[in-house]
Enzyme design. Structure first.
Site, short mmCIF file in Angstrom:
data_model
loop_
_atom_site.label_atom_id
_atom_site.label_comp_id
_atom_site.label_asym_id
_atom_site.label_seq_id
_atom_site.Cartn_x
_atom_site.Cartn_y
_atom_site.Cartn_z
N ILE A 74 -11.96 0.87 4.56
CA ILE A 74 -13.34 0.97 5.03
C ILE A 74 -13.84 2.41 4.98
CG2 ILE A 74 -12.82 1.24 7.49
CD1 ILE A 74 -15.20 -0.74 8.00
N GLY B 27 -6.38 1.79 2.82
CA GLY B 27 -5.82 1.01 1.73
C GLY B 27 -4.32 0.80 1.80
N TYR C 227 -8.81 -5.66 3.70
CA TYR C 227 -9.04 -4.21 3.77
C TYR C 227 -8.48 -3.65 5.06
CZ TYR C 227 -12.87 -4.57 7.18
OH TYR C 227 -13.62 -4.79 8.32
N CYS C 228 -8.33 -2.32 5.09
CA CYS C 228 -7.89 -1.61 6.30
C CYS C 228 -8.71 -0.33 6.40
CB CYS C 228 -6.38 -1.35 6.27
SG CYS C 228 -5.83 -0.30 4.91
N ARG C 229 -8.10 0.76 6.84
CA ARG C 229 -8.83 2.03 6.93
C ARG C 229 -8.82 2.75 5.59
NH1 ARG C 229 -7.45 7.12 7.38
NH2 ARG C 229 -5.30 6.62 7.86
#
Length: 126
Positions: free
Chosen positions: A117, A93, A89-91
Site C-alpha cells: 500500500i 510487498g 497486498y501488505c505495506r
C-alpha cells in the site's frame, strides 16, 4: 561451465516463483492490473498487515487477514471458495508474497499478489 551452473540453478529457482497457479503458486501483478480487476471483476482484496496498520488506512473494501494468522481455518472464513479471485497486498510487498504462497499451498487457485500500500497510487480509506 562450472561457473554457469550456480547461475542456471538460481535462474531456475526464480522462474518458479511466480506465474501459473495450477502448480500451487501465485501470480504477481502490477498495481494497475490489480486496480483494473477491482473495478471490473468480483474479487476479494486481502490486506495481510496487522490490525493497527489496517486501521490507519486500507484499500476500500479490503478484508483484513494478518499474514501471521493465515491457516486453513482463518483463510476459509475470509475466502470461502478456493477458486475465488484474491488480490493480496501488505505495506511493502514482503508479507503479501509470503501470504500468497501460503494461500496457494492451502489450495487457493486464483491468488494475485500486487505489492504494498505504500506505493498504491489510488484511493484508500481509514
Amino acid at each position: 561451465m562450472k561457473r554457469m551452473i550456480p547461475f542456471l540453478f538460481a535462474l531456475l529457482l526464480l522462474t518458479g516463483c511466480g506465474g501459473n497457479t495450477a502448480d500451487g503458486s501465485y501470480q504477481q501483478i502490477t498495481q494497475e492490473e490489480a486496480k483494473e480487476r477491482m473495478d471490473n471483476q468480483e474479487v476479494i482484496v486481502l490486506d495481510v498487515r496487522e490490525q493497527d496498520e489496517y486501521d490507519s488506512g486500507h484499500i476500500p473494501g479490503a478484508v483484513l487477514l494478518p499474514a501471521g494468522t493465515i491457516d486453513e481455518d482463518t483463510a476459509a472464513e475470509v475466502i470461502p471458495e478456493k477458486d475465488s479471485t484474491v488480490l493480496v497486498y501488505c505495506r511493502s510487498g514482503n508479507r503479501s508474497k509470503t501470504a500468497s504462497s501460503i494461500l496457494a499451498e492451502l489450495g487457493y487457485t486464483n491468488i494475485y499478489e500486487f505489492g504494498g500500500i505504500n506505493t498504491w497510487p489510488y484511493e484508500t480509506e481509514p
